[in-house]
Design an enzyme around this catalytic site. Sequence first.
Site, short mmCIF file in Angstrom:
data_model
loop_
_atom_site.label_atom_id
_atom_site.label_comp_id
_atom_site.label_asym_id
_atom_site.label_seq_id
_atom_site.Cartn_x
_atom_site.Cartn_y
_atom_site.Cartn_z
N GLY A 265 0.80 -1.23 0.00
CA GLY A 265 0.00 0.00 0.00
C GLY A 265 0.83 1.27 0.00
O GLY A 265 0.29 2.37 0.13
N GLY B 277 2.86 2.19 -2.50
CA GLY B 277 3.15 2.63 -3.86
C GLY B 277 4.44 2.10 -4.43
O GLY B 277 5.10 2.76 -5.23
N ASP C 193 -0.92 7.11 -7.61
CA ASP C 193 0.39 6.63 -7.16
C ASP C 193 1.50 7.13 -8.08
O ASP C 193 2.55 7.58 -7.63
CB ASP C 193 0.41 5.09 -7.13
CG ASP C 193 -0.53 4.54 -6.07
OD1 ASP C 193 -0.35 3.37 -5.69
OD2 ASP C 193 -1.43 5.27 -5.62
N1 LIG Z 1 11.76 -3.69 -5.77
C1 LIG Z 1 10.98 -4.12 -6.80
N2 LIG Z 1 11.55 -4.74 -7.87
C2 LIG Z 1 10.78 -5.18 -8.91
N3 LIG Z 1 9.42 -5.05 -8.95
C3 LIG Z 1 8.83 -4.43 -7.90
C4 LIG Z 1 9.56 -3.95 -6.77
N4 LIG Z 1 8.66 -3.41 -5.89
C5 LIG Z 1 7.44 -3.55 -6.45
N5 LIG Z 1 7.53 -4.17 -7.64
C6 LIG Z 1 6.41 -4.54 -8.53
O1 LIG Z 1 5.20 -4.00 -7.98
C7 LIG Z 1 4.33 -5.09 -7.59
C8 LIG Z 1 3.57 -4.69 -6.32
O2 LIG Z 1 2.66 -3.69 -6.74
P1 LIG Z 1 1.21 -3.53 -6.06
O3 LIG Z 1 0.57 -2.37 -6.72
O4 LIG Z 1 0.51 -4.82 -6.03
O5 LIG Z 1 1.57 -3.15 -4.54
P2 LIG Z 1 2.10 -1.74 -4.02
O6 LIG Z 1 2.35 -0.83 -5.17
O7 LIG Z 1 3.25 -2.03 -3.12
O8 LIG Z 1 0.87 -1.24 -3.15
P3 LIG Z 1 -0.25 -0.13 -3.57
O9 LIG Z 1 -0.38 -0.19 -5.05
O10 LIG Z 1 -1.49 -0.57 -2.86
O11 LIG Z 1 0.29 1.17 -3.07
C9 LIG Z 1 5.25 -6.27 -7.36
O12 LIG Z 1 4.53 -7.50 -7.50
C10 LIG Z 1 6.26 -6.09 -8.49
O13 LIG Z 1 5.72 -6.52 -9.74
C1 LIG Z 2 -6.50 1.15 -4.33
C2 LIG Z 2 -5.94 2.32 -5.10
O1 LIG Z 2 -6.85 3.42 -5.01
C3 LIG Z 2 -4.64 2.78 -4.50
C4 LIG Z 2 -3.52 1.79 -4.55
O2 LIG Z 2 -2.35 2.36 -3.98
C5 LIG Z 2 -5.79 1.90 -6.57
C6 LIG Z 2 -5.51 3.10 -7.47
O3 LIG Z 2 -5.70 4.26 -7.05
O4 LIG Z 2 -5.07 2.82 -8.59
MG LIG Z 3 0.88 -0.34 -6.61
#
Ligand SMILES: Nc1ncnc2c1ncn2[C@@H]1O[C@H](COP(=O)(O)OP(=O)(O)OP(=O)(O)O)[C@@H](O)[C@H]1O
Ligand SMILES: C[C@@](O)(CCO)CC(=O)[O-]
Ligand SMILES: [Mg+2]
Length: 303
Positions: free
Chosen positions: A91, A93, A138
């Site tokens: 979460g 980003g 994000d």
């Molecule tokens: N250090 C990294 N190296 C390579 N890929 C990465 C790395 N960090 C994140 N990623 C990519 O981003 C994906 C995670 O993205 P996801 O949007 O699901 O979660 P988040 O961005 O951490 O959370 P949110 O979108 O809710 O803020 C991983 O599965 C991978 O594909």
């Molecule tokens: C859940 C969400 O609102 C935030 C993810 O970090 C998805 C988006 O804005 O793309």
């Molecule tokens: Mg993400």
Amino acid sequence: MITSSAPGKIFLFGEHAVVYGKTAIACAIDLRAHVTVDEAPSIQMKGPGGSIDLNPRKHPYIYSVVEKFKGLTDVTGVSIDIHSDIPVGSGLGSSAAVTIATIKALDAYYETNLTLEDIAQMGHLVESEVQGRASPTDTFVSTFGGMVQIPDRKKLGFHDMLIVIGNTGKFSSTRKIVSNVAALRERHPIVIGQIMDTISAISETGVDFIQEGDFHTVGELMNINQGLLDSIGVGSKELSELVYASRKAGALGSKITGAGGGGCMIALCEHKNLSRVAHAVKRAGGDSFICRTSNTGVRIETK
Ligand SMILES: Nc1ncnc2c1ncn2[C@@H]1O[C@H](COP(=O)(O)OP(=O)(O)OP(=O)(O)O)[C@@H](O)[C@H]1O
Ligand SMILES: C[C@@](O)(CCO)CC(=O)[O-]
Ligand SMILES: [Mg+2]
């Protein structure tokens, strides 16, 4: 060899509602993803175990970025090496920070002269393709840094805020959680629509209190937002335990940040309560750490 970096982010208000064009307020934090690109015999990802060819399943976001650059210039042999402080699937980003930092590094490497707006828009396209549905939040925050209002794509006055982050350690795929909410909205369009409208109203109300530095009221609005996130099914037992532990320890407000379902919660704190809240979140089972909001977006670190 060129290295760039881009920040992670927190949502003060509005995640999920922003996917449907409602208002959200998000802010960059002082956790960053670093991406180094260099000449290589093929298009490859560098990792602890050596280099592997770029694989769309293993690195969907990076693959999508490279495909876009193939439309701009002759992309043949380049290595991409990622080092990130941002917990993955939490979460904060991480996907956007990695995406934006990769775009910036390749832009400098191939001298494609992309503007920050170009970078943010390309990043949003990448996240939308990989996740099926994504707001610009994000990637906009990772590009421009600071405190932003979406969908207005407006940078707000920056405020240095102290945040305790509690990570449940449960991976949460944004793609999956966002599609679950979309299915719920399909089943209950009026009810979920009104909830998204209320979350939007929280964001719009919260802007003024943020700008005035009235963080007690900002915290109160965060708590209301948290209740509405629970109502659309993106909470979890672990997240709730961390949220309530932080509030009991004196947090001004606390809520899920990002997709939810796992990942992180955030607690807005005054300096005097910071360590007490961090310890309470840890005792409640979270990996807790302190971060600050950041006004720095994507940048080149070394050329
Ligand atoms: N250090 C990294 N190296 C390579 N890929 C990465 C790395 N960090 C994140 N990623 C990519 O981003 C994906 C995670 O993205 P996801 O949007 O699901 O979660 P988040 O961005 O951490 O959370 P949110 O979108 O809710 O803020 C991983 O599965 C991978 O594909
Ligand atoms: C859940 C969400 O609102 C935030 C993810 O970090 C998805 C988006 O804005 O793309
Ligand atoms: Mg993400």
